[in-house]
Design a protein around this motif. Sequence first.
Motif, PDB file in Angstrom:
ATOM      1  N   ARG A  97      -0.798  -0.626   5.939  1.00 11.95           N
ATOM      2  CA  ARG A  97      -1.366   0.570   5.293  1.00 11.95           C
ATOM      3  C   ARG A  97      -0.750   0.766   3.901  1.00 11.95           C
ATOM      4  NH1 ARG A  97      -0.790   1.328  10.617  1.00 11.95           N
ATOM      5  NH2 ARG A  97      -2.679   1.836  11.808  1.00 11.95           N
ATOM      6  N   ASP A 134       5.361  -5.618   5.742  1.00 17.78           N
ATOM      7  CA  ASP A 134       4.173  -5.385   6.549  1.00 17.78           C
ATOM      8  C   ASP A 134       3.504  -4.156   5.939  1.00 17.78           C
ATOM      9  OD1 ASP A 134       2.255  -4.673   8.334  1.00 17.78           O
ATOM     10  OD2 ASP A 134       3.565  -4.602  10.102  1.00 17.78           O
ATOM     11  N   GLY A 184      -3.502  -8.515  11.264  1.00 16.62           N
ATOM     12  CA  GLY A 184      -2.170  -8.193  10.760  1.00 16.62           C
ATOM     13  C   GLY A 184      -1.092  -8.904  11.563  1.00 16.62           C
ATOM     14  N   THR A 185      -1.318  -9.045  12.840  1.00 18.87           N
ATOM     15  CA  THR A 185      -0.336  -9.713  13.697  1.00 18.87           C
ATOM     16  C   THR A 185      -0.172 -11.170  13.275  1.00 18.87           C
ATOM     17  OG1 THR A 185      -0.906  -8.234  15.523  1.00 18.87           O
ATOM     18  CG2 THR A 185       0.193 -10.295  16.108  1.00 18.87           C
ATOM     19  N   LYS A 222      -7.857  -1.189   9.154  1.00 17.32           N
ATOM     20  CA  LYS A 222      -7.272   0.090   9.584  1.00 17.32           C
ATOM     21  C   LYS A 222      -8.047   1.190   8.848  1.00 17.32           C
ATOM     22  CE  LYS A 222      -3.964  -2.401  11.610  1.00 17.32           C
ATOM     23  NZ  LYS A 222      -4.510  -3.728  11.395  1.00 17.32           N
ATOM     24  N   ASN A 259       4.254   3.052  10.471  1.00 15.47           N
ATOM     25  CA  ASN A 259       3.366   3.583  11.496  1.00 15.47           C
ATOM     26  C   ASN A 259       4.114   4.474  12.496  1.00 15.47           C
ATOM     27  OD1 ASN A 259       1.636   3.914  13.669  1.00 15.47           O
ATOM     28  ND2 ASN A 259       0.980   1.783  13.760  1.00 15.47           N
ATOM     29  N   HIS A 276       6.385  -2.543  13.633  1.00 14.91           N
ATOM     30  CA  HIS A 276       5.291  -3.160  14.395  1.00 14.91           C
ATOM     31  C   HIS A 276       5.673  -4.578  14.789  1.00 14.91           C
ATOM     32  CE1 HIS A 276       1.193  -4.332  15.483  1.00 14.91           C
ATOM     33  NE2 HIS A 276       0.947  -3.044  15.572  1.00 14.91           N
TER      34      HIS A 276
HETATM   35  C1  LIG Z   1       2.031  -1.436  10.753  1.00 17.60           C
HETATM   36  C2  LIG Z   1       1.146  -2.426  11.441  1.00 17.60           C
HETATM   37  N1  LIG Z   1       1.349  -3.735  11.241  1.00 17.60           N
HETATM   38  C3  LIG Z   1       0.584  -4.663  11.827  1.00 17.60           C
HETATM   39  C4  LIG Z   1      -0.453  -4.307  12.662  1.00 17.60           C
HETATM   40  C5  LIG Z   1      -1.241  -5.378  13.350  1.00 17.60           C
HETATM   41  O1  LIG Z   1      -2.548  -5.464  12.927  1.00 17.60           O
HETATM   42  P1  LIG Z   1      -3.679  -6.151  13.841  1.00 17.60           P
HETATM   43  O2  LIG Z   1      -4.064  -5.150  14.858  1.00 17.60           O
HETATM   44  O3  LIG Z   1      -4.754  -6.472  12.855  1.00 17.60           O
HETATM   45  O4  LIG Z   1      -3.075  -7.375  14.439  1.00 17.60           O
HETATM   46  C6  LIG Z   1      -0.706  -2.950  12.904  1.00 17.60           C
HETATM   47  C7  LIG Z   1      -1.797  -2.541  13.797  1.00 17.60           C
HETATM   48  O5  LIG Z   1      -2.112  -1.391  13.990  1.00 17.60           O
HETATM   49  C8  LIG Z   1       0.117  -1.980  12.276  1.00 17.60           C
HETATM   50  O6  LIG Z   1      -0.058  -0.671  12.483  1.00 17.60           O
END
Ligand SMILES: Cc1ncc(COP(=O)(O)O)c(C=O)c1O
Length: 374
Positions: free
Chosen positions: A176, A173, A61-62, A204, A144, A87
């Motif tokens: 979820r 983003d 996700g990052t 997740k 989150n 995030h």
């Molecule tokens: C809302 C949100 N965006 C992005 C990410 C990043 O995902 P990743 O850990 O796969 O880099 C997370 C990780 O928990 C998240 O909660």
Amino acid sequence: MAYIVDLRSDTVTKPTEAMKHAMVNSALGDDVYEEDPTVNALETKVAALLGKQAALFVPSGTMSNLIALMVHCQKRGQEAFVGHMSHIYKYEVATAAHVAGVHLSVLQNKPDGTFDLEYLKSHIQGTDIHEPISALVTVENTHNVCGGKVLPLKFLDDLGAICKKHNLPLHMDGARLFNAAVQSKEPAARIVRDCDSVSVCFSKGLSAPVGSCLVGSCHFIEQARRIRKMLGGGMRQVGVLAAAAIVALDEVVPLLSLDHKRAQRLAMVVNGLFLKSFSVDVEGVHTNILFISISENSPFNAEKVVQRLEQVSLSETQGDCKTPDDEGIIVKCLALDERRLRLVLHREINDEALWLAIMKITYVFREMDAMGKC
Ligand SMILES: Cc1ncc(COP(=O)(O)O)c(C=O)c1O
């Protein structure tokens, strides 16, 4: 050994048997040449689910959010708006500044994960020579750090209209996003209708081991593909991971409502203890994340509660907090700040695990609440 109920995050979930089977048996190819049939199938499936033209499988996700920033803000120093609890702003190691050369402007998140649209409108800039050029708005759904909140559709529609009017792309983003879709009973495509790009995660609550998809127009994904390669995210026979993501969409998305129900149940149990030190905003629990607040005058902070939940005292194993093998229960969760605990429900927390967590939490909270009264 004590029975461990791990509520730190939905990222702790392991692949299901069906995922493992698919991982071993799926057709593979070199995805940098766009020849992995399983990756191609996943990308087509996700793009269709979200009502967009194309998708790109990425490691995390990052990286997905970073690529979106880099495609939308192509000139160095351009401005992206982010929530102060997002995030992207808090937990992505300042990739926007460090790698993308993007200036992040912070919008104050409200407790429901939204922000003030009038404030946004009045801060879009770029005509004056002194100002950075606004180039992107981002939202997070579910949110989150606001406790798994589903952004109201009205907010997204109003925001979409503002972005269109000002010719500003909108990125979601949606790590979820499927939790939001299940809770609101809206198709994912409707929720992201006005977004130019969306990032969704499979690792997740969906329980796949690795991976996210970035979704958008064909032109956007073409550029995203080049940036993914530049960041070292070009993967070869990665259908082995995409296979698990496909199963996650088919097998686990329909189960997400169970996580939401269990989060509700846990929230109601904690409130039903009627303790001075611990409370939950039950109505604020939309999906699989819940926050437990610790009152200001309690003599312990969230970290102390986390530590106590991970210990098993002698009296527990002899009393009414026993597992079937008498070894006690450990509950793992996170201290979000001094006065808040974060607990996340997920596929591996079935009714039995939830029941054990409730027994332990009840025992520890009563014990700590009594300390607070001394
Ligand atoms: C809302 C949100 N965006 C992005 C990410 C990043 O995902 P990743 O850990 O796969 O880099 C997370 C990780 O928990 C998240 O909660």
